[in-house]
Design a protein around this motif. Sequence first.
Motif, PDB file in Angstrom:
ATOM      1  N   PHE A 100       0.830  -1.206   0.000  1.00  0.00           N
ATOM      2  CA  PHE A 100       0.000   0.000   0.000  1.00  0.00           C
ATOM      3  C   PHE A 100       0.865   1.258   0.000  1.00  0.00           C
ATOM      4  O   PHE A 100       0.603   2.217  -0.739  1.00  0.00           O
ATOM      5  N   GLU A 101       1.934   1.263   0.834  1.00  0.00           N
ATOM      6  CA  GLU A 101       2.833   2.419   0.896  1.00  0.00           C
ATOM      7  C   GLU A 101       3.470   2.687  -0.467  1.00  0.00           C
ATOM      8  O   GLU A 101       3.586   3.840  -0.906  1.00  0.00           O
ATOM      9  N   GLY A 102       3.893   1.627  -1.144  1.00  0.00           N
ATOM     10  CA  GLY A 102       4.515   1.802  -2.451  1.00  0.00           C
ATOM     11  C   GLY A 102       3.546   2.340  -3.481  1.00  0.00           C
ATOM     12  O   GLY A 102       3.883   3.241  -4.280  1.00  0.00           O
ATOM     13  N   ILE A 103       2.320   1.814  -3.496  1.00  0.00           N
ATOM     14  CA  ILE A 103       1.318   2.268  -4.469  1.00  0.00           C
ATOM     15  C   ILE A 103       0.952   3.730  -4.229  1.00  0.00           C
ATOM     16  O   ILE A 103       0.819   4.524  -5.177  1.00  0.00           O
ATOM     17  N   ILE A 104       0.783   4.110  -2.963  1.00  0.00           N
ATOM     18  CA  ILE A 104       0.455   5.501  -2.632  1.00  0.00           C
ATOM     19  C   ILE A 104       1.540   6.446  -3.140  1.00  0.00           C
ATOM     20  O   ILE A 104       1.255   7.530  -3.680  1.00  0.00           O
ATOM     21  N   GLN A 115      14.022   7.739  -4.931  1.00  0.00           N
ATOM     22  CA  GLN A 115      12.578   7.533  -4.799  1.00  0.00           C
ATOM     23  C   GLN A 115      12.135   6.252  -5.500  1.00  0.00           C
ATOM     24  O   GLN A 115      11.327   5.481  -4.972  1.00  0.00           O
ATOM     25  N   VAL A 116      12.659   6.041  -6.711  1.00  0.00           N
ATOM     26  CA  VAL A 116      12.314   4.822  -7.449  1.00  0.00           C
ATOM     27  C   VAL A 116      12.756   3.594  -6.663  1.00  0.00           C
ATOM     28  O   VAL A 116      12.016   2.601  -6.559  1.00  0.00           O
ATOM     29  N   PHE A 117      13.969   3.670  -6.097  1.00  0.00           N
ATOM     30  CA  PHE A 117      14.464   2.545  -5.293  1.00  0.00           C
ATOM     31  C   PHE A 117      13.535   2.265  -4.117  1.00  0.00           C
ATOM     32  O   PHE A 117      13.177   1.112  -3.847  1.00  0.00           O
TER      33      PHE A 117
END
Length: 654
Positions: free
Chosen positions: A447-451, A564-566
């Motif tokens: 969820f954190e990654g998708i947000i 950020q991508v990482f």
Amino acid sequence: MKKVVIVGAGYAGILTAKKLAKSLKKLGEAEITIIDKNPFHTMLTELHEVAAGRVDEDSIKIGLRKVFAGRKVDIKLDTVTNVNFEAKIVKGEEASYEYDYLVIASGSRPAFYGVPGVEENTFKLWSYEDAVLLRDHIVNVFRKASSEKDPEERKRLLTFYVIGAGFTGVEMVGELAEYVPFLCEKFEIHPEEVTMVNVDGLTRPIPSLPEKISDKVARRLNKMGVALLMNTIVTSVSEKSIELKCKDGNITRSVGTVIWVAGIQSSAIAQVSADSLEKLRGGRIPVDEFLRSTKDEAVYVVGDNMYYVPKGQEAPVPQMVENCEQSADVAAHNIFCALTGQGKMEAYKPTFHGVMVSIGGRYGVAHVGLPGRFFSLASWFAMLAKHFINIIYFIQVLGWNKVFSYMKHEFFTIRNCRSFVGGHFSNRTPSFLLVPLRVWLGAVWLFEGIIKIVEGWFKDPKLTDFFGGALAWYESILNPQNAAAASDAVSAATSASEGAANIASGVVIFNWNILGLFRMIFVSGKELAASTLNDFAFRLDIPLMNWFVDKLILPYNWVQITMQVFIVVAEILIGLALIGGLFTTPSAAVSLILQFMFVCTTGLYLGTFWMIFAGIAVLIGAGRVFGLDYYAMPALKKVWRKLPLIRKSYLYHD
């Protein structure tokens, strides 16, 4: 090509072979052959643990093929019967072996001193087979006694005599005394029916220890129900009785089990070799300062088989593991010099660091230190020292593989809490109970990654606001006088703008400077009376981390986006892996690393601290139940173990 033959794969033998193979690996100057009757090395100092049921028998075995994996050492399974020193040939039951240099490292065997009946009617403790045989016998004795109707026969069966109050004798009787209560409970026998006696002709147990420590040993054994018969010698042993001679005269006692650990002598082949070279007390072979036989410079003798009196001392080196380790190192170096002509031969100058004795798994004594600076330890500290020394040895022999195995047997799967740390590390929680926690932790990360993707972390640099807003928030609480400036900074951060108006209303719970290295900061964003769990935040303020962020990340937009991508990719992959139970251990480890990174930059609210503890909880084995690790890890483990570098480095566990 020159040939080096090592007789015996005990402590000294395998270390000599490993060190010599390492020295010669790039030179190819010699063929190294090690001969032993067993395909494994036995941890002789741990035999009592198997004999008294504390650990499994596999814990004291180390396969020779594992030890010498990736090393140019030829392993021969054979029993050496003789050595022709003139022809330089070692003769075994299966074959003969030519040598240019011979290392005698065949170890020791029990000494019976000609006492009638000892060899036939007692149990010994000097091999893997001895330990397993004794363990099974002890259990069978209790099983038989539990159904025995004759009181006298029952009493005899439950009578144990351990002959010898040296290191091995004390460890064996102490281990037995710790084991007996569990056997009594299992077979419904009252503990008072069991008799345990430790016999020795000396005045006190382990007389090589200071008298104060020896007295502690005696008190501990008495407390455990062991009777000590000092100044007493055994005159004969029959199948059901033992005859003793003490200051009050000769006595005969009915006995069910006699364990003989009253002394050692050199092995049979060492004795035969000594007959051809030179023999001293116990069949030991005298050596010069370079550990060569005084009669043949092509023959090196190490460990228990050597007789050497260091300069300035009166007694020969003791037959103990540390002597095996140090003599192996010197012998390997000197053989290398003799083979290659490189370097200078070293004289043997042993420095012993003391001894540790366990009395069961929970208590021990130790006398350790450096020459002239020895000190004594007891109880928890002595057991810690003993385990530490064992681990140091295992690192030399089989690296991580044996260290992990040792910790598993001694701490993680210990029976009946028989460890100096009790059973705290061996309580086993069913892994399926961790499945909901693992899946929920994964879902939160996903969820954190998708947000973050929705917020544009793949497109625009966000870390300046992400880090800056958080730091301004902490600063406004730590330094309220700068609240106005901090408020402006926080208002500029999209995620924190709503809290800008109340930014200076927080409370500092602690702000500790730890030795000038970093600060531990714990604050609340509101007054304590109005605070909820999500208002409390914790941060580690580490100057090096601050410098890294300020100088290498924030000044460059492309670095920010890369970072950020990482972060986003890592969060999504961690989430998917934990939900599916695939590569759970590395996923949980990366989860903890990310959490640590956040603690050191933005800090964490207490409401999300559970993710740290969840990561620790699922770190080991959580994917093996209702997860893909159940299928993937065994297959990967097989492939991993076959890699030559991995086997040579011992970077695997069984």
